[in-house]
Design a protein around this motif. Structure first.
Motif, PDB file in Angstrom:
ATOM      1  N   MET A   1       0.833  -1.172   0.000  1.00 22.56           N
ATOM      2  CA  MET A   1       0.000   0.000   0.000  1.00 22.56           C
ATOM      3  C   MET A   1       0.886   1.248   0.000  1.00 22.56           C
ATOM      4  N   LYS A   2       0.498   2.245  -0.771  1.00 24.69           N
ATOM      5  CA  LYS A   2       1.268   3.488  -0.849  1.00 24.69           C
ATOM      6  C   LYS A   2       1.270   4.226   0.490  1.00 24.69           C
ATOM      7  N   LYS A   3       2.310   4.998   0.690  1.00 28.79           N
ATOM      8  CA  LYS A   3       2.460   5.812   1.903  1.00 28.79           C
ATOM      9  C   LYS A   3       2.560   7.267   1.461  1.00 28.79           C
ATOM     10  N   VAL A   4       1.675   8.115   2.003  1.00 33.96           N
ATOM     11  CA  VAL A   4       1.669   9.538   1.667  1.00 33.96           C
ATOM     12  C   VAL A   4       2.011  10.337   2.918  1.00 33.96           C
ATOM     13  N   ILE A   5       2.939  11.265   2.756  1.00 32.59           N
ATOM     14  CA  ILE A   5       3.366  12.125   3.851  1.00 32.59           C
ATOM     15  C   ILE A   5       3.131  13.573   3.428  1.00 32.59           C
ATOM     16  N   ILE A   6       2.503  14.342   4.307  1.00 35.46           N
ATOM     17  CA  ILE A   6       2.304  15.770   4.066  1.00 35.46           C
ATOM     18  C   ILE A   6       2.896  16.507   5.262  1.00 35.46           C
ATOM     19  N   VAL A   7       3.851  17.380   4.980  1.00 33.02           N
ATOM     20  CA  VAL A   7       4.534  18.125   6.039  1.00 33.02           C
ATOM     21  C   VAL A   7       4.294  19.609   5.819  1.00 33.02           C
ATOM     22  N   HIS A   8       3.773  20.276   6.834  1.00 35.12           N
ATOM     23  CA  HIS A   8       3.557  21.719   6.793  1.00 35.12           C
ATOM     24  C   HIS A   8       4.658  22.379   7.624  1.00 35.12           C
ATOM     25  N   LEU A   9       5.398  23.283   6.993  1.00 35.80           N
ATOM     26  CA  LEU A   9       6.513  23.957   7.653  1.00 35.80           C
ATOM     27  C   LEU A   9       6.332  25.463   7.602  1.00 35.80           C
ATOM     28  N   GLU A  10       6.705  26.118   8.687  1.00 35.48           N
ATOM     29  CA  GLU A  10       6.807  27.575   8.698  1.00 35.48           C
ATOM     30  C   GLU A  10       8.218  27.904   9.178  1.00 35.48           C
ATOM     31  N   ILE A  11       8.941  28.646   8.362  1.00 39.19           N
ATOM     32  CA  ILE A  11      10.338  28.932   8.682  1.00 39.19           C
ATOM     33  C   ILE A  11      10.517  30.392   9.083  1.00 39.19           C
ATOM     34  N   LYS A  12      11.642  30.653   9.727  1.00 40.36           N
ATOM     35  CA  LYS A  12      11.991  32.025  10.107  1.00 40.36           C
ATOM     36  C   LYS A  12      12.354  32.810   8.847  1.00 40.36           C
ATOM     37  N   GLN A  13      11.924  34.046   8.793  1.00 43.90           N
ATOM     38  CA  GLN A  13      12.128  34.884   7.607  1.00 43.90           C
ATOM     39  C   GLN A  13      13.597  34.943   7.189  1.00 43.90           C
ATOM     40  N   GLU A  14      14.483  35.120   8.138  1.00 42.73           N
ATOM     41  CA  GLU A  14      15.903  35.278   7.820  1.00 42.73           C
ATOM     42  C   GLU A  14      16.548  34.002   7.265  1.00 42.73           C
ATOM     43  N   SER A  15      15.854  32.895   7.359  1.00 32.22           N
ATOM     44  CA  SER A  15      16.392  31.615   6.883  1.00 32.22           C
ATOM     45  C   SER A  15      15.804  31.183   5.546  1.00 32.22           C
ATOM     46  N   ARG A  16      15.001  32.015   4.945  1.00 36.42           N
ATOM     47  CA  ARG A  16      14.288  31.647   3.724  1.00 36.42           C
ATOM     48  C   ARG A  16      15.219  31.207   2.591  1.00 36.42           C
ATOM     49  N   GLU A  17      16.252  31.957   2.324  1.00 34.75           N
ATOM     50  CA  GLU A  17      17.149  31.633   1.206  1.00 34.75           C
ATOM     51  C   GLU A  17      17.852  30.293   1.408  1.00 34.75           C
ATOM     52  N   SER A  18      18.385  30.071   2.599  1.00 35.92           N
ATOM     53  CA  SER A  18      19.065  28.800   2.853  1.00 35.92           C
ATOM     54  C   SER A  18      18.064  27.643   2.877  1.00 35.92           C
ATOM     55  N   PHE A  19      16.858  27.899   3.372  1.00 38.31           N
ATOM     56  CA  PHE A  19      15.815  26.879   3.360  1.00 38.31           C
ATOM     57  C   PHE A  19      15.507  26.442   1.935  1.00 38.31           C
ATOM     58  N   MET A  20      15.338  27.412   1.056  1.00 38.65           N
ATOM     59  CA  MET A  20      15.007  27.089  -0.333  1.00 38.65           C
ATOM     60  C   MET A  20      16.109  26.231  -0.960  1.00 38.65           C
ATOM     61  N   LYS A  21      17.341  26.608  -0.761  1.00 42.65           N
ATOM     62  CA  LYS A  21      18.469  25.871  -1.333  1.00 42.65           C
ATOM     63  C   LYS A  21      18.511  24.427  -0.814  1.00 42.65           C
ATOM     64  N   GLU A  22      18.450  24.259   0.490  1.00 39.30           N
ATOM     65  CA  GLU A  22      18.535  22.922   1.084  1.00 39.30           C
ATOM     66  C   GLU A  22      17.311  22.068   0.753  1.00 39.30           C
ATOM     67  N   THR A  23      16.156  22.683   0.718  1.00 34.15           N
ATOM     68  CA  THR A  23      14.928  21.937   0.453  1.00 34.15           C
ATOM     69  C   THR A  23      14.906  21.415  -0.977  1.00 34.15           C
ATOM     70  N   PHE A  24      15.340  22.211  -1.915  1.00 31.37           N
ATOM     71  CA  PHE A  24      15.348  21.725  -3.287  1.00 31.37           C
ATOM     72  C   PHE A  24      16.468  20.722  -3.524  1.00 31.37           C
ATOM     73  N   SER A  25      17.500  20.766  -2.706  1.00 34.20           N
ATOM     74  CA  SER A  25      18.547  19.747  -2.775  1.00 34.20           C
ATOM     75  C   SER A  25      17.997  18.387  -2.328  1.00 34.20           C
ATOM     76  N   ILE A  26      17.296  18.374  -1.193  1.00 34.77           N
ATOM     77  CA  ILE A  26      16.743  17.096  -0.728  1.00 34.77           C
ATOM     78  C   ILE A  26      15.655  16.603  -1.673  1.00 34.77           C
ATOM     79  N   THR A  27      14.935  17.522  -2.300  1.00 35.81           N
ATOM     80  CA  THR A  27      13.894  17.116  -3.243  1.00 35.81           C
ATOM     81  C   THR A  27      14.486  16.300  -4.385  1.00 35.81           C
ATOM     82  N   SER A  28      15.563  16.801  -4.970  1.00 36.87           N
ATOM     83  CA  SER A  28      16.154  16.074  -6.101  1.00 36.87           C
ATOM     84  C   SER A  28      16.744  14.738  -5.657  1.00 36.87           C
TER      85      SER A  28
END
Length: 92
Positions: A1-28
Motif C-alpha cells: 500500500m502506498k504511503k503519503v506524507i504531508i509536512v507543513h513547515l513555517e520557517i523564520k524569515q531570515e532563513s528563507r534563502e538557505s531553506f530554499m536551497k537545502e529543500t530543493f537539494s533534498i527534493t532532487s
C-alpha cells in the motif's frame, strides 16, 4: 500500500534563502530514491514562509529507507533550528 506524507513547515524569515536551497537539494535526492513516487515542495500563496512537502512512497519500506538516508538526516538537522514553529506532519 502506498504511503503519503504531508509536512507543513513555517520557517523564520531570515532563513528563507538557505531553506530554499537545502529543500530543493533534498527534493532532487529524494526523487532518485527507489520507491519514491512523488516528492514536491509547495509554497503558500499568502505567506512566503509557509511550505508544504508532499511525498508519496510505494510502501512503508520505501518510506523507512528514505528516513534512514543520509540526505534526510542532514536535512532534519538543518531545518529544525530554522522553523518558526513545530511542523505539522500527516501520514496516510
Amino acid at each position: 500500500m502506498k504511503k503519503v506524507i504531508i509536512v507543513h513547515l513555517e520557517i523564520k524569515q531570515e532563513s528563507r534563502e538557505s531553506f530554499m536551497k537545502e529543500t530543493f537539494s533534498i527534493t532532487s535526492k529524494s526523487k532518485e530514491e527507489i520507491g519514491c513516487l512523488e516528492y514536491n515542495v509547495l509554497e503558500n500563496c499568502y505567506s512566503e514562509n509557509k511550505f508544504m512537502i508532499y511525498e508519496v512512497y510505494e510502501n512503508n519500506k520505501a518510506f523507512d529507507d528514505h528516513k534512514e538516508s543520509e540526505h534526510y538526516k542532514k536535512y532534519i538537522s538543518f531545518v529544525m533550528p530554522i522553523l518558526a514553529k513545530e511542523p505539522v506532519i500527516e501520514i496516510y
